[in-house]
Design an enzyme around this catalytic site. Structure first.
Site, PDB file in Angstrom:
ATOM      1  N   LYS A  24      30.166  -0.328   0.071  1.00 22.10           N
ATOM      2  CA  LYS A  24      30.647   0.043   1.405  1.00 22.10           C
ATOM      3  C   LYS A  24      29.537   0.738   2.194  1.00 22.10           C
ATOM      4  CE  LYS A  24      35.442   0.431  -0.187  1.00 22.10           C
ATOM      5  NZ  LYS A  24      36.570   1.248  -0.591  1.00 22.10           N
ATOM      6  N   GLN A  54      38.229   7.225  -1.764  1.00 23.47           N
ATOM      7  CA  GLN A  54      38.232   6.112  -2.726  1.00 23.47           C
ATOM      8  C   GLN A  54      39.275   6.362  -3.818  1.00 23.47           C
ATOM      9  OE1 GLN A  54      36.543   3.281  -2.363  1.00 23.47           O
ATOM     10  NE2 GLN A  54      37.355   2.434  -4.258  1.00 23.47           N
ATOM     11  N   ASP A  80      41.466   3.188   6.073  1.00 24.99           N
ATOM     12  CA  ASP A  80      42.057   2.408   4.975  1.00 24.99           C
ATOM     13  C   ASP A  80      43.480   1.964   5.316  1.00 24.99           C
ATOM     14  OD1 ASP A  80      40.699   1.702   2.654  1.00 24.99           O
ATOM     15  OD2 ASP A  80      40.652   3.766   1.928  1.00 24.99           O
TER      16      ASP A  80
END
Ligand code: GUN
Length: 281
Positions: A50, A94, A117
């Protein structure tokens, strides 16, 4: 029957080029904060990928690598700090988090505007309502783009989703309903799975079991989307036995090079959109 591959890597690169051009026209660059907790090797790899993607297209990203024993309160305080930091447009935690941390509480603390997200309950609610204002979870959003790359109108198709996770199964089912698909969600308690999947024009497999789905499950001409990323002794495997499934499918995504790269492209897109939403011209 001849099958075609939906090349997620190529599609992702095209989308990334487009975002890069748009970012080059901005006065300042979008800024993503990534929180990585502990030393899960898979999470470390995902976060590195990422970061690299952000760098390539002009998004500033900072990864905060926090200790695996961090206390819930410390993490909450840190997220509030990032929420209040006007320089930061997107926040990503994460997953999975270490077991002692309350994942849902952490995700619901992220400002919905910075929730790139799309895991905040407000964004989940907007998704269920079919709102254009929802920040959509990256993997499901990427899957819809892949489907549209081979078929513009999905109306009336039978879609079957295998798996009901918060990250993929549930949100992709909502998005498929929004596309006017007749959508069925199956899971570990489903009886006679293949009787259901054999009726699927679109089959999305997100169950985390290598080679779980084969040609016996697949209707002739189906579009098969494999979300699995399973490390095995024989290398990286999807949830779909590709060589078997390709004999039935019209389109199929490979692993690697399918859904994975699209997830990253959608994170970049969400970060760019969050920036625009927070920035007055
Ligand atoms: N872990 C596995 N997939 C994801 C994802 O899409 N976002 C985050 N934050 N963590 C993940």
């Amino acid at each position: 029957m001849a099958y075609s591959i939906i090349n997620g890597k190529e599609l992702s690169q095209k989308i990334q080029e487009e975002i890069k051009e748009k970012i080059a026209c901005l006065k300042t660059c979008p800024h993503l904060a990534v929180i990585l907790i502990g030393d899960n090797p898979a999470s470390q790899t995902y976060v590195k990928n990422k970061e690299k993607a952000c760098q390539n297209i002009g998004i500033k990203s900072i990864t905060y690598h926090l200790d695996k024993d961090i206390k819930q309160q410390e993490l909450e305080d840190f997220i509030i700090e990032l929420n209040n930091d006007k320089q930061i447009n997107g926040i990503l935690v994460q997953l999975p988090l270490p077991k002692h941390l309350e994942t849902e509480k952490i995700l619901s603390l992220i400002s919905p505007l910075k929730d790139v997200d799309g895991f905040h309950p407000l964004n989940t609610g907007l998704l269920v309502k079919g709102s254009e204002n929802a920040i959509l979870p990256c993997t499901p959003k990427g899957i819809i783009k892949m489907l549209h790359s081979v078929k513009e109108d999905l109306s009336g198709l039978n879609a079957v989703v295998i798996g009901r996770s918060q990250i993929v199964g549930l949100p992709i089912a909502q998005l498929l309903i929004k596309e006017n698909c007749t959508t069925t969600v199956t899971h570990s308690h489903t009886k006679d799975l293949s009787a259901i999947t054999q009726n699927a024009d679109i089959l999305v497999v997100a169950i985390g079991k290598p080679d779980f789905i084969n040609k016996e499950h697949i209707k002739k001409g189906a579009i098969v989307i494999d979300v699995g990323i399973n490390k095995t002794d024989n290398g990286l495997k999807g949830d779909v036995d590709f060589d078997s499934a390709k004999t039935q499918a019209s389109y199929i995504t490979p692993v690697p090079g399918g859904v994975g790269p699209m997830t990253i492209a959608m994170l970049l897109e969400n970060t760019y959109l969050a920036y625009l939403n927070q920035t007055t011209p």
